[in-house]
Structures are given as C-alpha cells and as structure tokens.
Design an enzyme around this catalytic site. Structure first.
Site, mmCIF file in Angstrom:
data_model
loop_
_atom_site.group_PDB
_atom_site.id
_atom_site.type_symbol
_atom_site.label_atom_id
_atom_site.label_comp_id
_atom_site.label_asym_id
_atom_site.label_seq_id
_atom_site.Cartn_x
_atom_site.Cartn_y
_atom_site.Cartn_z
ATOM 1 N N ASP A 193 -8.579 -10.156 -7.798
ATOM 2 C CA ASP A 193 -7.563 -10.606 -8.646
ATOM 3 C C ASP A 193 -8.221 -9.721 -9.674
ATOM 4 O O ASP A 193 -9.295 -9.672 -10.432
ATOM 5 C CB ASP A 193 -8.220 -12.020 -9.104
ATOM 6 C CG ASP A 193 -6.920 -12.529 -10.667
ATOM 7 O OD1 ASP A 193 -6.117 -11.562 -11.063
ATOM 8 O OD2 ASP A 193 -6.775 -13.722 -10.850
ATOM 9 N N LYS A 232 2.958 -0.108 -13.597
ATOM 10 C CA LYS A 232 4.557 -1.115 -14.142
ATOM 11 C C LYS A 232 4.913 -1.968 -15.587
ATOM 12 O O LYS A 232 3.267 -2.912 -16.268
ATOM 13 C CB LYS A 232 4.619 -2.147 -13.276
ATOM 14 C CG LYS A 232 6.125 -2.217 -13.511
ATOM 15 C CD LYS A 232 6.329 -3.212 -12.291
ATOM 16 C CE LYS A 232 5.873 -3.933 -10.513
ATOM 17 N NZ LYS A 232 7.504 -3.114 -10.417
ATOM 18 N N GLY A 235 0.904 -1.192 0.189
ATOM 19 C CA GLY A 235 -0.194 0.438 0.062
ATOM 20 C C GLY A 235 0.651 1.022 0.417
ATOM 21 O O GLY A 235 0.061 2.329 -0.085
ATOM 22 N N TRP A 249 2.011 2.883 -2.550
ATOM 23 C CA TRP A 249 0.915 3.862 -3.312
ATOM 24 C C TRP A 249 -0.184 4.508 -2.821
ATOM 25 O O TRP A 249 -0.182 6.462 -2.997
ATOM 26 C CB TRP A 249 1.021 3.503 -4.906
ATOM 27 C CG TRP A 249 2.493 3.040 -5.698
ATOM 28 C CD1 TRP A 249 3.448 3.130 -5.348
ATOM 29 C CD2 TRP A 249 2.704 3.018 -7.437
ATOM 30 N NE1 TRP A 249 5.031 2.552 -6.438
ATOM 31 C CE2 TRP A 249 3.975 2.187 -7.033
ATOM 32 C CE3 TRP A 249 1.828 2.725 -8.188
ATOM 33 C CZ2 TRP A 249 4.018 2.453 -8.607
ATOM 34 C CZ3 TRP A 249 1.348 2.364 -9.238
ATOM 35 C CH2 TRP A 249 3.210 2.106 -9.861
ATOM 36 N N ASP A 256 1.389 -1.536 -10.096
ATOM 37 C CA ASP A 256 2.247 -1.727 -9.811
ATOM 38 C C ASP A 256 2.204 -3.061 -10.734
ATOM 39 O O ASP A 256 3.159 -3.918 -8.846
ATOM 40 C CB ASP A 256 3.100 -1.172 -9.055
ATOM 41 C CG ASP A 256 4.065 -0.875 -8.529
ATOM 42 O OD1 ASP A 256 4.564 -1.171 -9.266
ATOM 43 O OD2 ASP A 256 4.796 -1.323 -7.203
HETATM 44 C C1 SAM Z 1 5.010 -4.636 -6.486
HETATM 45 S S1 SAM Z 1 3.522 -5.160 -6.131
HETATM 46 C C2 SAM Z 1 2.773 -3.860 -5.854
HETATM 47 C C3 SAM Z 1 3.380 -2.263 -4.760
HETATM 48 C C4 SAM Z 1 2.565 -1.679 -4.038
HETATM 49 N N1 SAM Z 1 2.520 -0.921 -5.420
HETATM 50 C C5 SAM Z 1 3.099 -0.456 -3.004
HETATM 51 O O1 SAM Z 1 3.854 0.828 -3.526
HETATM 52 O O2 SAM Z 1 2.749 -1.060 -1.836
HETATM 53 C C6 SAM Z 1 3.520 -6.436 -6.467
HETATM 54 C C7 SAM Z 1 1.474 -6.467 -5.976
HETATM 55 O O3 SAM Z 1 0.947 -7.200 -7.246
HETATM 56 C C8 SAM Z 1 -0.181 -8.147 -6.917
HETATM 57 N N2 SAM Z 1 -1.175 -8.648 -7.458
HETATM 58 C C9 SAM Z 1 -0.086 -9.489 -8.335
HETATM 59 N N3 SAM Z 1 -0.738 -10.184 -9.199
HETATM 60 C C10 SAM Z 1 -2.499 -9.776 -8.899
HETATM 61 C C11 SAM Z 1 -3.712 -10.032 -9.568
HETATM 62 N N4 SAM Z 1 -3.873 -10.968 -10.205
HETATM 63 N N5 SAM Z 1 -4.430 -8.674 -8.725
HETATM 64 C C12 SAM Z 1 -4.525 -8.478 -8.351
HETATM 65 N N6 SAM Z 1 -3.078 -7.938 -7.199
HETATM 66 C C13 SAM Z 1 -2.114 -8.758 -8.367
HETATM 67 C C14 SAM Z 1 0.962 -8.489 -5.788
HETATM 68 O O4 SAM Z 1 0.117 -9.312 -4.650
HETATM 69 C C15 SAM Z 1 2.112 -7.429 -4.965
HETATM 70 O O5 SAM Z 1 1.365 -7.146 -3.574
#
Ligand code: SAM
Length: 374
Positions: free
Chosen positions: A136, A212, A54, A56, A172
């Site tokens: 998701d 990203k 969280g 962002w 992201d």
């Molecule tokens: C790099 S982290 C994000 C960091 C976030 N922007 C922050 O600032 O804290 C990537 C995130 O993508 C989420 N993610 C991956 N696949 C996903 C999906 N299909 N649906 C939702 N979230 C997903 C992961 O659970 C993870 O928390």
C-alpha cells in the site's frame, strides 16, 4: 457493455488488446513520453507506483530492458520517415534533415543496469526485468520495502551506493471510483501525495516524477506544492485519456530538494490543514535576487507572486499541455468496425481482483444478481 461494443466505443481498449498491452493506460504513458521524453538514454532506474495490472511496467520493460523503439523514439523516427518521403526527389528543397543521418527504423537498444520496481495493492503478473511488490503506497512501511527492492547489483560505474536513487517515479494511482466527485478527488489526491512522499525519498537530483491527478477545485494548490520540489511542473492530458474524464497527469521535471528541507520531518502533504512546505515562508520575491547556486536551491527561489495583502488569492497556475500526435485515435470517438471483427480477450485479466468474491457469488446464484436463476 459487451466486449464488441466496448471495442467500438473505446479505440484504446481495442488497440491495447491488439497490441498486447495489459491495459489501455499504456497509451497514456506513451503519449506523455512523446511530448516529455521521459525515457531519455540516461534513464535506467524507475519505480512504478500503483502499477497493476502492469501496462506501464510493460512499457518500461519493453523500452528499457528490451530496448524497443516506442513512444518518443518511435514518434521521432516516424516523423523523419514521413519528411523523407515528402521531400524525396524535390531537389533544391531544404528539408532540414542531415542526409547522412541514419533514420532510426526501430532497432533495439537494451540498456545496462536497468532496475524497475512495480508496486500495487493487487498482485502483478510477472514481466521481464520488473520486480513486483504487493504494498500500500499510503503505508509508511512501504518506503523501506521499496528501498530494499532498489538496493542491488545495479550501482552505476563510479557510484557508491549510500541510498539507491532512481531517475524516474511514475504513479497512475486511482481509487475505485465511487462517482461522488469530491470523494474520488480527495482519495486520489491522497494517493498522489503518498507517491510524492515516496518520490522525494528516492529520486536523484534532476529526476522526474509523473503522476495521475484528478483536476478538482484545489488542483492549483497541489501543483504549487509540487513546484516546491521540481524546477518545472506541467499538467498534461494525453490524447488517449477521455476529454470527459477529470484525469490528467502532472509532469514534474528537475527534482531539486529545497536547501535545509528535511524530508524525514515532512508532515503529510495534502489539501487542507497545516503543512511545513517552503512556500509558507515565502517573502515577496526579491527582484535583484542573487543567482548563486546555493540560493537557487533555496526556498526563496520558488517563484510565486506573494503580496502583503493576505486576502489576495495566490495561485500558481501550471502550464497545460495536450499531448499525443494529432493523428492518434480519438479517445472519445466511436469507430465502426469491419463486419468480420473478432473481439479479443484482455491480455492479462486481474489475478486477484477485489471484486472476485462478488463474481463468484454471482456465478453461484446463477447469473446477474440471481435474476436468471429460476
Ligand atoms: C488505473 S490503475 C493503474 C494501471 C496501471 N498503471 C497499468 O498501466 O496497468 C490504478 C491502480 O492503483 C492501485 N492502487 C489504489 N490504491 C493503492 C494504494 N493505496 N497502494 C497501492 N496501489 C494502489 C489499484 O490497485 C490499481 O491497480
């Protein structure tokens, strides 16, 4: 790697803890904002996809809900202060500053009618002014859930709410990286296209989409698909993102749905296979094309060089921008720390991480892979 060693090798990991950010990713968004002014004063409704833990959303909450001076605003204020200090007393020099203009020293300016929705597979600990959803983003049921979350008391004056539109969608999204580059790039691209599918349904005209992106072999094709829906597409690498990483961010500005394009009929976007994107129908650009508003929004406006020779490679290269102030910390450098440096704990450990069961098992077995158990 121990916490203290990581503090040395990763300045942004250390700074995130010192400045109370949940993850170092916060700096990436702030560096992008410094260059692209993502949170202009008219931005009040934002959807943050793949948002856990969280950081962002924290940036969004602090900028929009609390009205703090961060990112672009903080950078502009700092520049003005520095220039004032340099030119102070040098009579006759034109410093380009209006002497009557107040330098923004970081006063708070909370905004009205702010709506922030954050979505992730993982739970997100609560944040002021942020509505969180566990979902998701690749699943079609997530779209109505986000639309429902956006429907609210936040209709701007003079608007009738037919569809709850937002100013900005940020994503992201990243899979748990396997180290097999092709696989990681492919899965990340699927997240990106799911985020784009969502953005096309909820962005207002002129809105922005930031995501990203892993710069793999077919990255130009992805930029070209984005360019069908946005007036400007840029690839950006913030200073807080390691140079050695494939990661970059695609900044799409000026959302403009092509005329006659029905998003509900959208086949999955992505790499390979068939798609019904407008640029498949592109004819050779007409030099004397009319610039009427209607035609601007139309498919043929997307400006790719298309020739009759089908064997020719038609690539549209997105401009690349390195962003973040040059005086900022270098994400790839190792910094020495004072002897009395105390390594802080992360601000918000994950609530229910996918590796929780593995950690518990390791603890039960008495240490790393049971090695310490006699
Ligand atoms: C790099 S982290 C994000 C960091 C976030 N922007 C922050 O600032 O804290 C990537 C995130 O993508 C989420 N993610 C991956 N696949 C996903 C999906 N299909 N649906 C939702 N979230 C997903 C992961 O659970 C993870 O928390």
């Amino acid at each position: 790697m121990g916490k203290s060693s990581k503090d040395k090798r990763d300045a942004y990991y250390r700074l995130a803890k010192e400045q109370s950010w949940r993850a170092r990713s916060a700096f990436k968004l702030l560096h992008l904002d410094e260059h692209f002014d993502l949170f202009g004063s008219d931005v009040t409704r934002v959807v943050d996809l793949c948002a856990a833990p969280g950081s962002w959303s924290q940036v969004l909450s602090r900028v929009l809900v609390r009205g703090e001076c961060l990112g672009r605003r903080a950078w502009t204020a700092r520049m003005k202060r520095e220039r004032k200090a340099v030119y102070h007393g040098l009579e006759g020099l034109d410093d380009g500053l209006d002497p009557n203009e107040e330098v923004d020293m970081g006063d708070r300016r909370p905004r009205n009618n702010v709506k922030i929705v954050a979505v992730d597979l993982q739970p997100i600990a609560s944040l002021e002014g942020v509505q969180t959803l566990i979902a998701d983003i690749t699943h079609q049921d997530t779209i109505p859930r986000i639309l429902e979350a956006l429907k609210s008391d936040t209709i701007k004056e003079g608007e009738t709410e037919t569809k709850p539109l937002v100013d900005l969608v940020i994503s992201d999204g990243a899979p748990d990286v396997t180290g097999m580059h092709d696989l990681d790039i492919f899965i990340q691209a699927q997240l990106l296209f799911s985020a784009l599918n969502l953005a096309l349904r909820i962005l207002k005209p002129g809105g922005k989409f930031i995501s990203k992106i892993f710069r793999g072999k077919d990255v130009d094709f992805i930029y070209a698909q984005m360019r069908c829906f946005f007036e400007k597409v840029t690839c950006a690498k913030p200073r807080s993102s390691r140079a050695s990483s494939l990661e970059a961010f695609v900044i799409c500005e000026g959302f403009n749905m092509p005329k006659g394009f029905n998003v509900e009929e959208l086949l999955p976007l992505g790499i390979g296979g068939q798609n019904n994107l407008p640029f498949n129908n592109l004819k050779k650009p007409q030099k004397a094309a009319s610039s009427s508003k209607e035609e601007k929004g139309a498919v043929g406006e997307v400006d790719f060089e298309v020739s009759e020779d089908e064997t020719e490679d038609h690539r549209w290269i997105a401009p690349f921008v390195a962003c973040g102030d040059l005086s900022a910390w270098d994400a790839d450098a190792t910094y020495s720390l004072p002897k009395d440096h105390v390594s802080l704990d992360p601000v918000q450990p994950p609530i229910n991480p996918p590796y929780k069961a593995a950690l518990e098992e390791r603890r039960r077995k008495g240490g790393l892979y049971g090695k310490t158990k006699q």
